[in-house]
Design an enzyme around this catalytic site. Structure first.
Site, PDB file in Angstrom:
ATOM      1  N   ALA A   1     -23.665  37.157   4.220  1.00  0.00           N
ATOM      2  CA  ALA A   1     -23.029  38.524   4.226  1.00  0.00           C
ATOM      3  C   ALA A   1     -23.384  39.030   2.913  1.00  0.00           C
ATOM      4  CB  ALA A   1     -20.914  37.872   3.828  1.00  0.00           C
TER       5      ALA A   1
ATOM      6  N   SER B   1     -17.499  38.912   1.225  1.00  0.00           N
ATOM      7  CA  SER B   1     -17.719  37.705   1.672  1.00  0.00           C
ATOM      8  C   SER B   1     -16.054  36.861   1.488  1.00  0.00           C
ATOM      9  CB  SER B   1     -18.953  36.047   1.264  1.00  0.00           C
ATOM     10  OG  SER B   1     -18.052  35.062   1.875  1.00  0.00           O
TER      11      SER B   1
ATOM     12  N   HIS C   1     -15.314  33.795   0.581  1.00  0.00           N
ATOM     13  CA  HIS C   1     -15.872  32.992   0.006  1.00  0.00           C
ATOM     14  C   HIS C   1     -15.471  33.736  -1.651  1.00  0.00           C
ATOM     15  CE1 HIS C   1     -17.852  30.329   1.903  1.00  0.00           C
ATOM     16  NE2 HIS C   1     -18.311  30.792   2.579  1.00  0.00           N
TER      17      HIS C   1
ATOM     18  N   ASP D   1     -16.485  26.571   3.867  1.00  0.00           N
ATOM     19  CA  ASP D   1     -17.716  25.765   3.941  1.00  0.00           C
ATOM     20  C   ASP D   1     -17.230  24.627   5.227  1.00  0.00           C
ATOM     21  OD1 ASP D   1     -19.156  28.402   4.995  1.00  0.00           O
ATOM     22  OD2 ASP D   1     -20.570  28.075   3.897  1.00  0.00           O
TER      23      ASP D   1
ATOM     24  N   GLU E   1     -21.095  30.704  13.297  1.00  0.00           N
ATOM     25  CA  GLU E   1     -20.922  29.584  12.315  1.00  0.00           C
ATOM     26  C   GLU E   1     -19.104  28.917  12.321  1.00  0.00           C
ATOM     27  OE1 GLU E   1     -20.464  32.122   7.291  1.00  0.00           O
ATOM     28  OE2 GLU E   1     -22.561  32.652   8.216  1.00  0.00           O
TER      29      GLU E   1
ATOM     30  N   HIS F   1     -17.457  27.984   9.281  1.00  0.00           N
ATOM     31  CA  HIS F   1     -16.900  28.654   8.107  1.00  0.00           C
ATOM     32  C   HIS F   1     -15.072  28.786   8.446  1.00  0.00           C
ATOM     33  CE1 HIS F   1     -16.640  32.134   5.907  1.00  0.00           C
ATOM     34  NE2 HIS F   1     -15.843  32.939   6.279  1.00  0.00           N
TER      35      HIS F   1
HETATM   36 ZN   LIG Z   1     -18.820  29.954   4.982  1.00  0.00          ZN
END
Ligand SMILES: [Zn+2]
Length: 89
Positions: A25, A30, A32, A39, A78, A81
């Protein structure tokens, strides 16, 4: 269940974008970076596995979701994710 990646500070997000431009990203956007995304591996990282199907069926009970952009056929697929949305009372 295993975790490939979790909290990712800004400088790491920036480095990831250079390494995997198609996947990472834009730095700062993100989940994250907010500590709200993980993940996962060990089967969850592929659509259609028993592990992934279990997550699809049960993760929401625990406040987690694979956002729709990450679904099979989504804008960035993903399966690994998962984001924490919180649990409704
Ligand atoms: Zn991720």
């Amino acid at each position: 269940m295993c975790i490939t990646d979790s909290y990712r500070p800004y400088r790491v997000q920036a480095a990831l974008l250079i390494r995997k431009p198609g996947l990472a990203a834009v730095p700062g956007t993100s989940n994250h970076g907010w500590g709200l995304a993980v993940d996962l591996c060990d089967g969850i990282n592929d659509y259609g596995t028993p592990q992934h199907e279990w997550m699809v069926a049960n993760a929401a009970k625990y406040g987690w979701e694979n956002p729709d952009w990450a679904w099979q056929g989504g804008s960035r697929q993903e399966p690994w994710h998962w984001e924490f949305q919180g649990v409704s009372p």
